[in-house]
Design an enzyme around this catalytic site. Structure first.
Site, PDB file in Angstrom:
ATOM      1  N   TYR A  67       0.829  -1.211   0.000  1.00 16.15           N
ATOM      2  CA  TYR A  67       0.000   0.000   0.000  1.00 16.15           C
ATOM      3  C   TYR A  67       0.862   1.259   0.000  1.00 16.15           C
ATOM      4  O   TYR A  67       0.562   2.239   0.702  1.00 16.15           O
ATOM      5  CB  TYR A  67      -0.949   0.031   1.202  1.00 16.15           C
ATOM      6  CG  TYR A  67      -1.927  -1.127   1.301  1.00 16.15           C
ATOM      7  CD1 TYR A  67      -2.169  -1.989   0.232  1.00 16.15           C
ATOM      8  CD2 TYR A  67      -2.625  -1.361   2.483  1.00 16.15           C
ATOM      9  CE1 TYR A  67      -3.051  -3.052   0.341  1.00 16.15           C
ATOM     10  CE2 TYR A  67      -3.521  -2.413   2.595  1.00 16.15           C
ATOM     11  CZ  TYR A  67      -3.719  -3.256   1.524  1.00 16.15           C
ATOM     12  OH  TYR A  67      -4.605  -4.302   1.637  1.00 16.15           O
ATOM     13  N   HIS A 131      -0.211 -11.892   1.356  1.00 16.01           N
ATOM     14  CA  HIS A 131      -0.965 -11.103   0.367  1.00 16.01           C
ATOM     15  C   HIS A 131      -0.943 -11.895  -0.944  1.00 16.01           C
ATOM     16  O   HIS A 131      -0.021 -11.780  -1.739  1.00 16.01           O
ATOM     17  CB  HIS A 131      -0.221  -9.774   0.190  1.00 16.01           C
ATOM     18  CG  HIS A 131      -1.093  -8.604  -0.032  1.00 16.01           C
ATOM     19  ND1 HIS A 131      -0.689  -7.335   0.240  1.00 16.01           N
ATOM     20  CD2 HIS A 131      -2.355  -8.490  -0.524  1.00 16.01           C
ATOM     21  CE1 HIS A 131      -1.651  -6.485  -0.059  1.00 16.01           C
ATOM     22  NE2 HIS A 131      -2.665  -7.157  -0.528  1.00 16.01           N
TER      23      HIS A 131
HETATM   24  P1  NAP Z   1     -14.087  -0.999   0.522  1.00 13.36           P
HETATM   25  O1  NAP Z   1     -13.735  -0.785   1.927  1.00 13.36           O
HETATM   26  O2  NAP Z   1     -15.234  -1.884   0.185  1.00 13.36           O
HETATM   27  O3  NAP Z   1     -14.395   0.402  -0.197  1.00 13.36           O
HETATM   28  C1  NAP Z   1     -13.618   1.531  -0.019  1.00 13.36           C
HETATM   29  C2  NAP Z   1     -14.186   2.604  -0.902  1.00 13.36           C
HETATM   30  O4  NAP Z   1     -15.519   2.873  -0.475  1.00 13.36           O
HETATM   31  C3  NAP Z   1     -13.402   3.889  -0.850  1.00 13.36           C
HETATM   32  O5  NAP Z   1     -13.248   4.408  -2.139  1.00 13.36           O
HETATM   33  C4  NAP Z   1     -14.262   4.804   0.009  1.00 13.36           C
HETATM   34  O6  NAP Z   1     -14.173   6.142  -0.438  1.00 13.36           O
HETATM   35  C5  NAP Z   1     -15.664   4.275  -0.224  1.00 13.36           C
HETATM   36  N1  NAP Z   1     -16.495   4.419   0.964  1.00 13.36           N
HETATM   37  C6  NAP Z   1     -16.204   4.095   2.240  1.00 13.36           C
HETATM   38  N2  NAP Z   1     -17.223   4.382   3.066  1.00 13.36           N
HETATM   39  C7  NAP Z   1     -18.191   4.919   2.293  1.00 13.36           C
HETATM   40  C8  NAP Z   1     -19.482   5.442   2.565  1.00 13.36           C
HETATM   41  N3  NAP Z   1     -19.992   5.468   3.807  1.00 13.36           N
HETATM   42  N4  NAP Z   1     -20.208   5.930   1.518  1.00 13.36           N
HETATM   43  C9  NAP Z   1     -19.712   5.928   0.261  1.00 13.36           C
HETATM   44  N5  NAP Z   1     -18.483   5.447  -0.062  1.00 13.36           N
HETATM   45  C10 NAP Z   1     -17.732   4.947   0.954  1.00 13.36           C
HETATM   46  O7  NAP Z   1     -12.888  -1.581  -0.363  1.00 13.36           O
HETATM   47  P2  NAP Z   1     -11.296  -1.533  -0.366  1.00 13.36           P
HETATM   48  O8  NAP Z   1     -10.783  -0.200   0.051  1.00 13.36           O
HETATM   49  O9  NAP Z   1     -10.913  -2.103  -1.678  1.00 13.36           O
HETATM   50  O10 NAP Z   1     -10.933  -2.574   0.729  1.00 13.36           O
HETATM   51  C11 NAP Z   1     -10.933  -2.225   2.096  1.00 13.36           C
HETATM   52  C12 NAP Z   1      -9.600  -2.506   2.726  1.00 13.36           C
HETATM   53  O11 NAP Z   1      -9.341  -3.908   2.637  1.00 13.36           O
HETATM   54  C13 NAP Z   1      -8.413  -1.815   2.067  1.00 13.36           C
HETATM   55  O12 NAP Z   1      -8.219  -0.489   2.517  1.00 13.36           O
HETATM   56  C14 NAP Z   1      -7.313  -2.716   2.494  1.00 13.36           C
HETATM   57  O13 NAP Z   1      -6.913  -2.409   3.818  1.00 13.36           O
HETATM   58  C15 NAP Z   1      -7.973  -4.095   2.433  1.00 13.36           C
HETATM   59  N6  NAP Z   1      -7.774  -4.781   1.133  1.00 13.36           N
HETATM   60  C16 NAP Z   1      -7.032  -5.855   1.103  1.00 13.36           C
HETATM   61  C17 NAP Z   1      -6.818  -6.500  -0.079  1.00 13.36           C
HETATM   62  C18 NAP Z   1      -5.967  -7.715  -0.058  1.00 13.36           C
HETATM   63  O14 NAP Z   1      -5.697  -8.338  -1.085  1.00 13.36           O
HETATM   64  N7  NAP Z   1      -5.532  -8.104   1.081  1.00 13.36           N
HETATM   65  C19 NAP Z   1      -7.373  -6.090  -1.262  1.00 13.36           C
HETATM   66  C20 NAP Z   1      -8.156  -4.993  -1.217  1.00 13.36           C
HETATM   67  C21 NAP Z   1      -8.341  -4.368  -0.015  1.00 13.36           C
HETATM   68  P3  NAP Z   1     -13.951   7.370   0.601  1.00 13.36           P
HETATM   69  O15 NAP Z   1     -12.480   7.360   0.926  1.00 13.36           O
HETATM   70  O16 NAP Z   1     -14.399   8.543  -0.181  1.00 13.36           O
HETATM   71  O17 NAP Z   1     -14.802   7.079   1.805  1.00 13.36           O
END
Ligand code: NAP
Length: 263
Positions: A67, A131
């Site tokens: 990240y 990962h």
């Molecule tokens: P997510 O949490 O499903 O979605 C995040 C997105 O949703 C952001 O663009 C955020 O924008 C938006 N969001 C959040 N709250 C919201 C709300 N109340 N209303 C509208 N939009 C909202 O998906 P992700 O970020 O892909 O995954 C979450 C976390 O999981 C990552 O940060 C990471 O730590 C982890 N991850 C791990 C892997 C892996 O392979 N291990 C892969 C992907 C992700 P705003 O910033 O504008 O709120």
């Protein structure tokens, strides 16, 4: 289990909040698949976000070497307070000059954890996940990553380990061979439910990634965030949904809606 801020992470002895703060957006804004482009938050904005998270009961932060600046920034921002948080980091993926590179060898795994400890300014990490690049089963059986993490756990550098998986077979194997699995699970992606079922059966931790579909929310739903969170916590095997946000209002909304989903 149905409380917000003190949920057992399987049988690790670690307790976490029902929402974890995902920190991709604190460290990297290239090669990500969010609905719109964004600037990395300033140190002051990131600090305020962490404080808001903490005040609202969040105790878990998810980061990774892949990240970008995330680990390093968290280390500086949390400073001496880093041990007040449960921190999950990862190993195996590196994001270098705009593309991902993978190394699951035992030697890289150890070096990666040692680097995470330095960047995060911690004496130990609570949880380290492999990962995955998608070849989950092969990584678990043949790379040496799990063996290295098992040794680091014995030595006390990490308290628990697991894998962020991409396949059902890999997730089920990870549930059997480690402490915790991170899976994609939301109303539009239910394929990995069998992994959560297995974790529940074995008392292993389950973290969700993409619980809000990475922000690609259903525009026909009056409250898509509530729908996603109701869906997430309806499965008794889910420990915590790692939600990535740099918007403090979204953070507060998500926490309020998670609490509602859990009552
Ligand atoms: P997510 O949490 O499903 O979605 C995040 C997105 O949703 C952001 O663009 C955020 O924008 C938006 N969001 C959040 N709250 C919201 C709300 N109340 N209303 C509208 N939009 C909202 O998906 P992700 O970020 O892909 O995954 C979450 C976390 O999981 C990552 O940060 C990471 O730590 C982890 N991850 C791990 C892997 C892996 O392979 N291990 C892969 C992907 C992700 P705003 O910033 O504008 O709120």
């Amino acid at each position: 289990m149905n409380q917000f801020d003190h949920r057992p992470l399987g049988s690790t002895g670690i307790h976490v909040s029902a929402i974890g703060l995902g920190t991709v957006k604190l460290g990297r804004n290239q090669g990500v698949k969010y609905p719109s482009a964004f600037e990395l938050p300033s140190d002051a904005a990131a600090q305020a976000l962490l404080e808001t998270a903490r005040e609202c009961g969040i105790t878990l932060i998810d980061t990774a070497p892949a990240y970008g600046l995330s680990e390093e920034r968290l280390g500086k921002l949390l400073g001496a307070g880093a041990h007040d948080w449960v921190i999950c980091s990862k190993t195996g993926e590196e994001y270098i000059n705009g593309s991902s590179h993978f190394d699951f060898s035992a030697a890289h795994t150890r070096a990666s954890v040692e680097r995470s400890l330095k960047r995060l300014q911690r004496d130990w990490l609570d949880l380290v996940l492999v990962h995955s690049d998608g070849n989950d089963v092969d990584i678990i059986e043949n790379s040496g990553a799990f063996e290295a993490l098992g040794k680091l756990k014995q030595e006390g550098s990490i308290r628990a380990f697991g894998m962020s998986t991409k396949t059902v077979a890999g997730g089920i194997l990870a549930a059997r061979e480690s402490d915790c699995v991170m899976v994609t699970y939301n109303p539009g992606h239910i394929e990995e439910q069998a992994v959560i079922d297995e974790c529940l059966k074995l008392n292993k931790g389950v973290l969700l990634k993409k619980a809000l579909a990475s922000g690609h929310l259903n525009s026909e739903d009056a409250d898509p965030v509530q729908t996603c969170l109701d869906f997430a916590y309806a499965h008794a095997g889910v420990t915590s949904a790692i939600i990535g946000t740099i918007n403090p209002q979204h953070l507060r909304d998500n926490i309020a809606k998670a609490k509602k989903a859990l009552t």
